[in-house]
Design an enzyme around this catalytic site. Structure first.
Site, mmCIF file in Angstrom:
data_model
loop_
_atom_site.group_PDB
_atom_site.id
_atom_site.type_symbol
_atom_site.label_atom_id
_atom_site.label_comp_id
_atom_site.label_asym_id
_atom_site.label_seq_id
_atom_site.Cartn_x
_atom_site.Cartn_y
_atom_site.Cartn_z
ATOM 1 N N ASP A 110 0.857 -1.185 0.000
ATOM 2 C CA ASP A 110 0.000 0.000 0.000
ATOM 3 C C ASP A 110 0.894 1.236 0.000
ATOM 4 O OD1 ASP A 110 -2.323 1.456 -0.105
ATOM 5 O OD2 ASP A 110 -3.151 0.715 1.787
ATOM 6 N N ASP A 111 0.287 2.389 -0.337
ATOM 7 C CA ASP A 111 1.084 3.616 -0.350
ATOM 8 C C ASP A 111 1.463 4.043 1.064
ATOM 9 O OD1 ASP A 111 -1.598 4.213 0.173
ATOM 10 O OD2 ASP A 111 -1.700 5.928 -1.201
ATOM 11 N N ASP A 114 -1.915 4.672 7.953
ATOM 12 C CA ASP A 114 -2.197 5.861 8.773
ATOM 13 C C ASP A 114 -2.707 5.381 10.135
ATOM 14 O OD1 ASP A 114 -3.498 8.123 9.949
ATOM 15 O OD2 ASP A 114 -3.659 9.105 8.024
HETATM 16 O O1 LIG Z 1 -4.320 3.332 7.797
HETATM 17 P P1 LIG Z 1 -5.621 3.920 7.352
HETATM 18 O O2 LIG Z 1 -6.152 4.949 8.316
HETATM 19 O O3 LIG Z 1 -6.635 2.893 6.976
HETATM 20 O O4 LIG Z 1 -5.303 4.782 6.034
HETATM 21 C C1 LIG Z 1 -4.515 4.316 4.978
HETATM 22 C C2 LIG Z 1 -5.321 4.039 3.744
HETATM 23 O O5 LIG Z 1 -6.019 5.241 3.339
HETATM 24 C C3 LIG Z 1 -5.780 5.503 1.968
HETATM 25 O O6 LIG Z 1 -6.703 4.808 1.151
HETATM 26 P P2 LIG Z 1 -8.183 5.406 0.824
HETATM 27 O O7 LIG Z 1 -9.187 4.718 1.677
HETATM 28 O O8 LIG Z 1 -8.146 6.904 0.904
HETATM 29 O O9 LIG Z 1 -8.471 4.951 -0.662
HETATM 30 P P3 LIG Z 1 -7.570 5.100 -1.963
HETATM 31 O O10 LIG Z 1 -6.408 4.171 -1.790
HETATM 32 O O11 LIG Z 1 -8.473 4.694 -3.062
HETATM 33 O O12 LIG Z 1 -7.119 6.534 -2.069
HETATM 34 C C4 LIG Z 1 -4.403 4.932 1.741
HETATM 35 O O13 LIG Z 1 -4.204 4.614 0.359
HETATM 36 C C5 LIG Z 1 -4.396 3.682 2.586
HETATM 37 O O14 LIG Z 1 -4.933 2.575 1.887
HETATM 38 O O1 LIG Z 2 -3.504 10.907 0.427
HETATM 39 C C1 LIG Z 2 -3.553 10.509 1.620
HETATM 40 N N1 LIG Z 2 -2.681 11.019 2.535
HETATM 41 C C2 LIG Z 2 -2.669 10.635 3.853
HETATM 42 O O2 LIG Z 2 -1.863 11.123 4.657
HETATM 43 C C3 LIG Z 2 -3.636 9.652 4.227
HETATM 44 N N2 LIG Z 2 -3.944 9.044 5.420
HETATM 45 C C4 LIG Z 2 -4.947 8.200 5.168
HETATM 46 N N3 LIG Z 2 -5.301 8.252 3.858
HETATM 47 C C5 LIG Z 2 -4.503 9.145 3.248
HETATM 48 N N4 LIG Z 2 -4.468 9.566 1.969
HETATM 49 MG MG LIG Z 3 -5.824 3.164 -0.044
#
Ligand SMILES: O=P(O)(O)OC[C@H]1O[C@H](OP(=O)(O)OP(=O)(O)O)[C@H](O)[C@@H]1O
Ligand SMILES: O=c1[nH]c(=O)c2nc[nH]c2[nH]1
Ligand SMILES: [Mg+2]
Length: 176
Positions: A110-111, A114
């Site tokens: 994952d990117d 959080d």
């Molecule tokens: O640890 P957490 O609090 O769960 O946050 C982290 C997740 O939040 C974001 O995804 P998002 O749900 O925004 O979807 P996306 O990947 O489609 O942008 C990010 O890409 C992680 O997958």
């Molecule tokens: O673009 C993002 N940046 C963040 O820091 C983050 N945390 C949860 N989801 C996120 N998405």
């Molecule tokens: Mg995500």
């Protein structure tokens, strides 16, 4: 039916948060650094990208480590910067679950992590897999096996696919 609000009408940042903008170049370097670290842990038979944010780093890691089986799991947790309930929109396919069941090493990418809510849900789907992210915040970092850069919990990471090149006012506050 109303369309989406134009970008200028949406809040782009929370004043209580620090911001950590990441360029494409930086993201590529950090994702490659992640691949270097993972190179000593594999080989992995498959990579599972957590869509959407994990798609780009997973592609870079898969290229560097020559992983040809690339799977996705789609999880939505945030609407812009607001965390909602976790929704799994696409599950991991049975052939990839079977790789893990038969003792093959599977990598989840994952990117960022959080709060760790997304990581917890995906880890439960593949308990033995190696979980890697490019960035990590303190609340979620214990859920990640390998990551590259830690940022503070009150920092919002802005990824290159969410950014555009724009004018910024000078530090002195003037307009020219
Ligand atoms: O640890 P957490 O609090 O769960 O946050 C982290 C997740 O939040 C974001 O995804 P998002 O749900 O925004 O979807 P996306 O990947 O489609 O942008 C990010 O890409 C992680 O997958
Ligand atoms: O673009 C993002 N940046 C963040 O820091 C983050 N945390 C949860 N989801 C996120 N998405
Ligand atoms: Mg995500």
């Amino acid at each position: 039916m109303r369309g989406a609000a134009p970008p200028g009408d949406r809040p782009v940042s929370n004043p209580n948060q620090k911001s950590f903008p990441v360029t494409w170049d930086q993201f590529h370097r950090d994702s490659r650094a992640l691949a270097w670290r993972l190179a000593g842990i594999g080989p992995f038979e498959a990579v599972v990208a957590i869509a959407r944010g994990g798609l780009v780093p997973a592609a870079i890691v898969a290229r560097e480590l020559n992983i040809r089986t690339v799977e996705t799991v789609a999880v939505k947790s945030y609407d812009h910067q607001n965390q909602g309930g976790i929704r799994v929109l696409k599950e991991i396919s049975q052939p990839v679950l079977d790789i893990a069941k038969n003792g093959g090493k599977v990598l989840i990418v994952d990117d960022l992590v959080d709060t760790g809510a997304t990581a917890r849900v995906v880890r439960d789907m593949l308990p033995g897999a190696h979980f890697a992210t490019v960035y990590a915040k303190p609340k979620g970092r214990e859920l990640v096996d390998t990551f590259i850069t830690e940022v503070s919990q009150d920092t919002w990471i802005f990824f290159p696919w969410d950014l555009d090149v724009a004018y910024v006012a000078p530090i002195s506050g003037g307009t020219d």
